[in-house]
Scaffold this active site. Structure first.
Site, PDB file in Angstrom:
ATOM      1  N   TRP A  31     107.215  27.931  12.798  1.00 51.58           N
ATOM      2  CA  TRP A  31     106.110  27.270  12.100  1.00 51.58           C
ATOM      3  C   TRP A  31     104.834  27.496  12.900  1.00 51.58           C
ATOM      4  O   TRP A  31     104.873  27.474  14.127  1.00 51.58           O
ATOM      5  CB  TRP A  31     106.419  25.785  11.954  1.00 51.58           C
ATOM      6  CG  TRP A  31     105.532  25.092  10.981  1.00 51.58           C
ATOM      7  CD1 TRP A  31     104.518  24.252  11.274  1.00 51.58           C
ATOM      8  CD2 TRP A  31     105.563  25.203   9.558  1.00 51.58           C
ATOM      9  NE1 TRP A  31     103.911  23.807  10.133  1.00 51.58           N
ATOM     10  CE2 TRP A  31     104.541  24.390   9.046  1.00 51.58           C
ATOM     11  CE3 TRP A  31     106.349  25.920   8.665  1.00 51.58           C
ATOM     12  CZ2 TRP A  31     104.287  24.258   7.689  1.00 51.58           C
ATOM     13  CZ3 TRP A  31     106.098  25.794   7.311  1.00 51.58           C
ATOM     14  CH2 TRP A  31     105.086  24.974   6.837  1.00 51.58           C
ATOM     15  N   SER A  65     109.037  22.937  15.260  1.00 53.35           N
ATOM     16  CA  SER A  65     109.061  22.321  16.591  1.00 53.35           C
ATOM     17  C   SER A  65     110.141  21.258  16.713  1.00 53.35           C
ATOM     18  O   SER A  65     110.725  21.086  17.786  1.00 53.35           O
ATOM     19  CB  SER A  65     107.689  21.720  16.923  1.00 53.35           C
ATOM     20  OG  SER A  65     106.753  22.761  17.125  1.00 53.35           O
ATOM     21  N   PHE A  66     110.435  20.549  15.639  1.00 52.96           N
ATOM     22  CA  PHE A  66     111.472  19.528  15.687  1.00 52.96           C
ATOM     23  C   PHE A  66     112.816  20.133  16.104  1.00 52.96           C
ATOM     24  O   PHE A  66     113.609  19.485  16.788  1.00 52.96           O
ATOM     25  CB  PHE A  66     111.592  18.832  14.325  1.00 52.96           C
ATOM     26  CG  PHE A  66     112.523  17.661  14.330  1.00 52.96           C
ATOM     27  CD1 PHE A  66     112.116  16.433  14.838  1.00 52.96           C
ATOM     28  CD2 PHE A  66     113.811  17.786  13.834  1.00 52.96           C
ATOM     29  CE1 PHE A  66     112.980  15.344  14.846  1.00 52.96           C
ATOM     30  CE2 PHE A  66     114.681  16.701  13.844  1.00 52.96           C
ATOM     31  CZ  PHE A  66     114.262  15.479  14.360  1.00 52.96           C
ATOM     32  N   GLU A  67     113.066  21.367  15.718  1.00 48.52           N
ATOM     33  CA  GLU A  67     114.340  22.027  15.993  1.00 48.52           C
ATOM     34  C   GLU A  67     114.416  22.649  17.386  1.00 48.52           C
ATOM     35  O   GLU A  67     115.458  23.176  17.779  1.00 48.52           O
ATOM     36  CB  GLU A  67     114.619  23.099  14.924  1.00 48.52           C
ATOM     37  CG  GLU A  67     114.909  22.539  13.548  1.00 48.52           C
ATOM     38  CD  GLU A  67     113.668  22.058  12.788  1.00 48.52           C
ATOM     39  OE1 GLU A  67     113.805  21.150  11.951  1.00 48.52           O
ATOM     40  OE2 GLU A  67     112.554  22.583  13.042  1.00 48.52           O
ATOM     41  N   CYS A  89     104.145  24.438  18.078  1.00 42.58           N
ATOM     42  CA  CYS A  89     102.782  23.978  17.806  1.00 42.58           C
ATOM     43  C   CYS A  89     102.831  22.978  16.651  1.00 42.58           C
ATOM     44  O   CYS A  89     103.322  23.298  15.568  1.00 42.58           O
ATOM     45  CB  CYS A  89     101.895  25.169  17.438  1.00 42.58           C
ATOM     46  SG  CYS A  89     100.224  24.696  16.968  1.00 42.58           S
ATOM     47  N   VAL A  90     102.335  21.781  16.936  1.00 44.30           N
ATOM     48  CA  VAL A  90     102.230  20.744  15.916  1.00 44.30           C
ATOM     49  C   VAL A  90     100.747  20.411  15.784  1.00 44.30           C
ATOM     50  O   VAL A  90     100.096  20.064  16.770  1.00 44.30           O
ATOM     51  CB  VAL A  90     103.039  19.483  16.303  1.00 44.30           C
ATOM     52  CG1 VAL A  90     102.996  18.455  15.179  1.00 44.30           C
ATOM     53  CG2 VAL A  90     104.479  19.843  16.655  1.00 44.30           C
ATOM     54  N   HIS A  97     103.239  11.818  10.345  1.00 38.66           N
ATOM     55  CA  HIS A  97     104.241  12.838  10.664  1.00 38.66           C
ATOM     56  C   HIS A  97     104.004  13.466  12.041  1.00 38.66           C
ATOM     57  O   HIS A  97     104.945  13.659  12.816  1.00 38.66           O
ATOM     58  CB  HIS A  97     104.217  13.909   9.560  1.00 38.66           C
ATOM     59  CG  HIS A  97     105.246  14.968   9.720  1.00 38.66           C
ATOM     60  ND1 HIS A  97     104.943  16.224  10.197  1.00 38.66           N
ATOM     61  CD2 HIS A  97     106.576  14.963   9.465  1.00 38.66           C
ATOM     62  CE1 HIS A  97     106.045  16.953  10.225  1.00 38.66           C
ATOM     63  NE2 HIS A  97     107.043  16.207   9.783  1.00 38.66           N
ATOM     64  N   PHE A 122     108.503  21.967  28.289  1.00 44.26           N
ATOM     65  CA  PHE A 122     107.784  21.553  27.083  1.00 44.26           C
ATOM     66  C   PHE A 122     106.533  22.423  26.927  1.00 44.26           C
ATOM     67  O   PHE A 122     105.489  22.135  27.500  1.00 44.26           O
ATOM     68  CB  PHE A 122     107.403  20.072  27.205  1.00 44.26           C
ATOM     69  CG  PHE A 122     106.747  19.494  25.986  1.00 44.26           C
ATOM     70  CD1 PHE A 122     107.507  19.061  24.914  1.00 44.26           C
ATOM     71  CD2 PHE A 122     105.373  19.345  25.919  1.00 44.26           C
ATOM     72  CE1 PHE A 122     106.914  18.493  23.793  1.00 44.26           C
ATOM     73  CE2 PHE A 122     104.765  18.791  24.808  1.00 44.26           C
ATOM     74  CZ  PHE A 122     105.532  18.365  23.738  1.00 44.26           C
TER      75      PHE A 122
END
Length: 164
Positions: A31, A65-67, A89-90, A97, A122
């Site tokens: 993503w 990123s969650f994964e 990258c969020v 969210h 991280f």
């Protein structure tokens, strides 16, 4: 904190050891691919620059990123690695969210590191907008992927230095 006058990817003040003896994993989120691709290139090239062997770098891609957390856990459970770098990258949106994802990933990376007693780095950008992310993925604030790689190298050397 990065400012418009400073790149944080300057390592001239620290001694980065050789990465030749270590095995690394890189987990990269698909993503925001323009950003995460640049972070990946920065991390991968930095590992090589500091002596890591190509055959000692394993890369896997995850959807978002969650994964990253589960990707790191899977990789550490299947390979003998000295450190894993999580790159993502969020970007802040209009809903809560962003906060949920950032918090979950930061906590998840820490938990995986503790579970496997291996450094899990991280390397996730948490920015207000796309421009801030690009500035930190090879732009005016350096490349956080390079910083994550240097961190992984330095952390990989801790256990051997303690003769554990």
């Amino acid at each position: 904190m990065a400012t418009s006058l400073k790149s944080l990817s300057d390592f001239s003040h620290i001694e980065v050891p050789s990465a030749e003896a270590y095995k690394f994993g890189i987990i990269v989120s698909q993503w925001n691919a323009a950003v995460t691709g640049a972070l990946y290139e920065g991390a991968y090239s930095s590992l090589l620059k500091h002596g890591a062997l190509e055959e000692n770098i394993t890369t896997i891609k995850v959807p978002g990123s969650f994964e990253l957390t589960s990707g790191a856990d899977i990789l550490l459970g299947s390979k003998n690695l000295d450190a894993v770098i999580c790159l993502g990258c969020v970007i802040q949106g209009e809903t809560p969210h962003f906060g949920f994802i950032c918090n979950a990933v930061a906590n998840g990376v820490t938990k995986v590191s503790i579970k496997h007693t291996k450094p899990v780095i991280f390397g996730v950008l948490t920015t207000d907008n796309l421009q801030q992310a690009l500035d930190r993925a090879g732009g005016k604030h350096g490349n956080k992927g390079e910083e994550a790689a240097v961190t992984a190298i330095m952390m990989a050397g801790i256990k051997p230095s303690l003769n554990l």
